[in-house]
Design an enzyme around this catalytic site. Structure first.
Site, PDB file in Angstrom:
ATOM      1  N   ASP A 140       0.859  -1.184   0.000  1.00 24.57           N
ATOM      2  CA  ASP A 140       0.000   0.000   0.000  1.00 24.57           C
ATOM      3  C   ASP A 140       0.894   1.231   0.000  1.00 24.57           C
ATOM      4  OD1 ASP A 140      -2.208   1.836   0.380  1.00 24.57           O
ATOM      5  OD2 ASP A 140      -3.311   0.200   1.331  1.00 24.57           O
ATOM      6  N   ASP A 167       4.655   1.249  -5.440  1.00 28.26           N
ATOM      7  CA  ASP A 167       3.879   0.861  -6.607  1.00 28.26           C
ATOM      8  C   ASP A 167       3.885  -0.659  -6.765  1.00 28.26           C
ATOM      9  OD1 ASP A 167       2.863   0.460  -9.196  1.00 28.26           O
ATOM     10  OD2 ASP A 167       3.785   2.284  -9.963  1.00 28.26           O
ATOM     11  N   ASP A 190      -9.788   1.297  -5.520  1.00 29.61           N
ATOM     12  CA  ASP A 190     -10.438   2.525  -5.963  1.00 29.61           C
ATOM     13  C   ASP A 190     -11.164   2.247  -7.286  1.00 29.61           C
ATOM     14  OD1 ASP A 190     -11.127   5.109  -6.854  1.00 29.61           O
ATOM     15  OD2 ASP A 190      -9.370   5.979  -5.877  1.00 29.61           O
ATOM     16  N   ASP A 226     -17.467  -3.332  -4.251  1.00 28.02           N
ATOM     17  CA  ASP A 226     -18.884  -3.023  -4.077  1.00 28.02           C
ATOM     18  C   ASP A 226     -19.351  -2.050  -5.156  1.00 28.02           C
ATOM     19  OD1 ASP A 226     -17.531  -0.778  -3.181  1.00 28.02           O
ATOM     20  OD2 ASP A 226     -18.926  -0.369  -1.540  1.00 28.02           O
ATOM     21  N   GLU A 264     -16.798  -2.268   4.308  1.00 27.63           N
ATOM     22  CA  GLU A 264     -17.767  -3.097   3.607  1.00 27.63           C
ATOM     23  C   GLU A 264     -19.118  -3.048   4.305  1.00 27.63           C
ATOM     24  OE1 GLU A 264     -18.297  -7.754   2.139  1.00 27.63           O
ATOM     25  OE2 GLU A 264     -16.508  -7.115   3.218  1.00 27.63           O
TER      26      GLU A 264
END
Length: 284
Positions: A140, A167, A190, A226, A264
């Protein structure tokens, strides 16, 4: 096969990289002492001399291109900063793209799953605790999350977590050996919902082609989102990769090993539908 999943794009330099020599403000007025002090603090490295994650570990070693992430280094709590300063040299690794990572040495011979984008790390820590015989290389660029995950790992005695900063594409392409991973996890990346930003989404054909070269036969690719249009893109991209096979006719039920995260849960409360995808690397 190309291992560059994105195309080059010009990026604005961060403030710390801008050329010096303009001591005044945009209006030409000289800076106040307090303003200069604030500006100096903003350009100082958060963790100097390798005492924590670097702001841009790959630097100019590799090409600039469209990225699927935005580094975030603000609002690091004192506890997170303390964990990073104390634990980074042992459990952290900057993605500089300059050398291969020996996963066997790093994890003591455990099979290793790469997790890209772990947020604050709560789910990662839960999965590591539930499966201590699997190593998790958690990647991350969110500095508070990196510190939080290291703190959780220390607090719960989780020796099977390592944190990678930078990265993920450079990590995969330059620093991991072929067939070295037992799996890939990408949970709630994202979605870049605007059409003009779809090119920034992580799950693209070129990215998955690169990933599969680093997966051992039988390795599991697990994605979750989602965002319905992104779920459709994930299913299309993963299904089109000939080295992967879907373990289900379409989307998968949420497996027990993926914890229900706070993020979530908030999405479910709003009526969002979460889709899991489980694909396996075919035998060579």
């Amino acid at each position: 096969m190309s291992e560059n999943p994105t195309t080059p794009e010009a990026h604005a330099r961060p403030a710390g990289d801008r050329a010096a020599g303009t001591a005044g403000s945009a209006s030409g007025a000289p800076r106040s002492a307090s303003g200069a002090s604030v500006a100096a603090r903003r350009t100082e490295p958060m963790f100097p001399d390798g005492t924590g994650p670097a702001a841009d570990p790959a630097g100019s070693h590799h090409e600039r291109r469209i990225r699927s992430f935005q580094p975030r280094r603000s609002r690091v709590s004192p506890g997170q900063a303390d964990a990073l300063r104390r634990l980074w040299s042992t459990w952290g690794r900057d993605i500089d793209g300059l050398s291969r990572i020996d996963l066997d040495a790093l994890f003591g011979g455990l099979p290793v799953v790469l997790e890209i984008g772990f947020g604050m790390g709560e789910a990662t820590a839960q999965m590591a605790a539930a499966d201590p015989d699997t190593g998790i290389l958690a990647c991350d660029v969110h500095t508070p999350g990196q510190g939080n995950l290291l703190a959780l790992a220390e607090r719960n005695g989780l020796s099977n977590i390592r944190v990678a900063n930078g990265d993920a594409i450079i990590l995969l392409r330059e620093m991991l050996a072929p067939a070295s991973l037992a799996g890939l996890r990408v949970y709630f990346p994202d979605p870049w919902p605007k059409k003009r930003h779809h090119k920034r989404r992580l799950i693209q054909p070129e990215f998955i082609s690169l990933v599969t070269t680093r997966l051992a036969p039988g390795a599991l690719v697990h994605c979750a989102t989602d965002w319905e249009p992104y779920a459709e893109q994930m299913l299309e991209v993963l299904s089109a990769e000939p080295t992967l096979e879907n373990l289900y006719p379409s989307y998968a039920p949420r497996p027990d090993f993926r914890p229900l995260t706070k993020f979530e849960g908030q999405g479910l409360d709003k009526g969002h539908v979460v889709h899991d995808l489980l694909f396996r690397r075919r035998a060579v």
